[in-house]
Every structure is written in C-alpha cells, then in structure tokens.
Design a protein around this motif. Structure first.
Motif, PDB file in Angstrom:
ATOM      1  N   ARG A  54       0.699  27.638  72.310  1.00 24.99           N
ATOM      2  CA  ARG A  54       0.610  29.096  72.362  1.00 24.99           C
ATOM      3  C   ARG A  54       0.769  29.684  70.961  1.00 24.99           C
ATOM      4  O   ARG A  54       1.036  30.870  70.808  1.00 24.99           O
ATOM      5  N   LEU A  55       0.586  28.854  69.953  1.00 21.99           N
ATOM      6  CA  LEU A  55       0.739  29.304  68.577  1.00 21.99           C
ATOM      7  C   LEU A  55      -0.309  30.354  68.202  1.00 21.99           C
ATOM      8  O   LEU A  55      -0.025  31.269  67.429  1.00 21.99           O
ATOM      9  N   THR A  58       0.928  33.760  69.284  1.00 21.02           N
ATOM     10  CA  THR A  58       1.936  34.298  68.370  1.00 21.02           C
ATOM     11  C   THR A  58       1.275  34.740  67.064  1.00 21.02           C
ATOM     12  O   THR A  58       1.694  35.752  66.486  1.00 21.02           O
ATOM     13  N   LEU A  61      -0.085  38.162  67.668  1.00 23.26           N
ATOM     14  CA  LEU A  61       1.001  39.149  67.726  1.00 23.26           C
ATOM     15  C   LEU A  61       1.580  39.422  66.340  1.00 23.26           C
ATOM     16  O   LEU A  61       1.863  40.576  65.992  1.00 23.26           O
ATOM     17  N   TYR A  62       1.743  38.373  65.533  1.00 24.62           N
ATOM     18  CA  TYR A  62       2.250  38.567  64.177  1.00 24.62           C
ATOM     19  C   TYR A  62       1.248  39.354  63.338  1.00 24.62           C
ATOM     20  O   TYR A  62       1.636  40.159  62.484  1.00 24.62           O
ATOM     21  N   MET A 117       3.797  32.579  61.369  1.00 22.40           N
ATOM     22  CA  MET A 117       3.330  31.447  62.166  1.00 22.40           C
ATOM     23  C   MET A 117       3.924  30.139  61.636  1.00 22.40           C
ATOM     24  O   MET A 117       4.319  29.272  62.417  1.00 22.40           O
ATOM     25  N   THR A 120       7.538  30.069  62.685  1.00 17.41           N
ATOM     26  CA  THR A 120       7.609  29.783  64.120  1.00 17.41           C
ATOM     27  C   THR A 120       7.339  28.310  64.401  1.00 17.41           C
ATOM     28  O   THR A 120       8.024  27.691  65.206  1.00 17.41           O
ATOM     29  N   ARG A 124      10.022  25.953  66.155  1.00 20.53           N
ATOM     30  CA  ARG A 124       9.637  25.377  67.450  1.00 20.53           C
ATOM     31  C   ARG A 124       9.666  23.853  67.402  1.00 20.53           C
ATOM     32  O   ARG A 124       9.994  23.194  68.377  1.00 20.53           O
TER      33      ARG A 124
END
Length: 180
Positions: A54-55, A58, A61-62, A117, A120, A124
């Motif tokens: 799901r990177l 994100t 969104l970023y 990213m 994250t 993660r």
C-alpha cells in the motif's frame, strides 16, 4: 522468553529454480517464513501469497500533503504577508498568480511524497539506525537465494520436498523468537 523454534533453510543458486520451489512448497501447504535474495525477483511476492503493498497509496497521500503545504505557504507568503508588484503583476489573489506558482507546487508535491515515502518504508520494514542485520546467510547478498520455512514435526517430509525442488544446501536452524 519462548523456547527456540526450528526452521529449515534451503539455499538455491538460480532465481528461476527458486520460483519453482516456492510454488511447490506453497502447493504442499507449508508455511514459508521468508525468502532472502541478492536482488529483487519479479513475481516472488505473488508466488509467496503476500498482500500487495500500500506504499503507492501513502505516496499519493503524502503528495497531497505536499501540494496543500505549498498552496498554503505561497498564499500566505506571496499574497497575505508580503505582497509585491513583480514585473507589473500585482498580487491581488492567489488564483491570478497561480501559473507562476505551479513549479513550486510540483516540486513540493514530489519532495513530500519522496521523502515521507522513504521514511514510511524504513519504519514499516523496521530498518532503523543501529538495527542488527537479520540476514541468516551472507551468501544471499552475493549469489544465493534462501528460503526459510517453519518446521512443525515434518522435518523428513520437508527435506525430501526441498531436495526435489533443487536446493543446493538444506540446513535446520534453531531460532529465538523476538519480543515485539
């Protein structure tokens, strides 16, 4: 602390043989814990049955956060706080001057998406500074592929299956479970 559990490490020297082995092991309903490779192997995540990443969501969104920050920042700096008449173009509203702001909007969108990213991904993946490496065999950084499979009193059956798939080396290893 939990008692040590056993895993089996099967080493391969070719990525195509590894892919075929992963498919055979999954078809035989064995639990593959992890696969260590010296380079990304296309389709391995799908063969292992891993959920899609799901990177990308994100990253979008970023990027939206970066775009929002750029719009708010430019509106405040160039329109509200310190409006200037540059080249005969007065700063009466943000919309009138938006074409001049497009490069800044693009750059901050990319900047926020890329940097957040990466952060994250590291968080993660639990790859923070001073973390001890989890690679079980140094040869997987050069030219070998390692498949790690949990053992559940099926040592002989699993060893025979892995020999059949073309493993060049099979080792049974006791591991200590980490506390998260």
């Amino acid at each position: 602390m939990e008692a040590p559990s056993k895993v089996i490490h099967a080493l391969y020297t070719d990525d195509d043989i590894l892919m075929a082995a992963v498919k055979k092991v999954k078809a035989a309903k064995h639990q593959i814990e992890e696969v260590y490779t010296p380079f990304p192997v296309h389709g391995l995540d799908k063969a292992m049955g891993l959920a899609p990443t799901r990177l990308a969501i994100t990253a979008f969104l970023y990027g939206c956060v970066g775009l929002t920050v750029s719009v708010v920042m430019m509106n405040y700096i160039m329109i509200e706080d310190w409006p200037q008449d540059i080249g005969g173009k007065p700063s009466f509203s943000y919309i009138e001057n938006m074409p001049a702001f497009v490069p800044i909007m693009f750059e901050l969108t990319v900047f926020f998406a890329a940097h957040l990213m990466v952060i994250t991904f590291y968080l993660r993946s639990r790859m923070w500074p001073f973390k001890k490496a989890e690679n079980p065999d140094v040869r997987t950084t050069d030219d070998h592929f390692l498949m790690e499979i949990a053992l559940n009193n099926n040592e002989a059956e699993l060893t025979a299956l892995l020999e059949e798939t073309g493993a060049v080396e099979i080792n049974i290893v006791e591991i200590e479970e980490e506390q998260h």
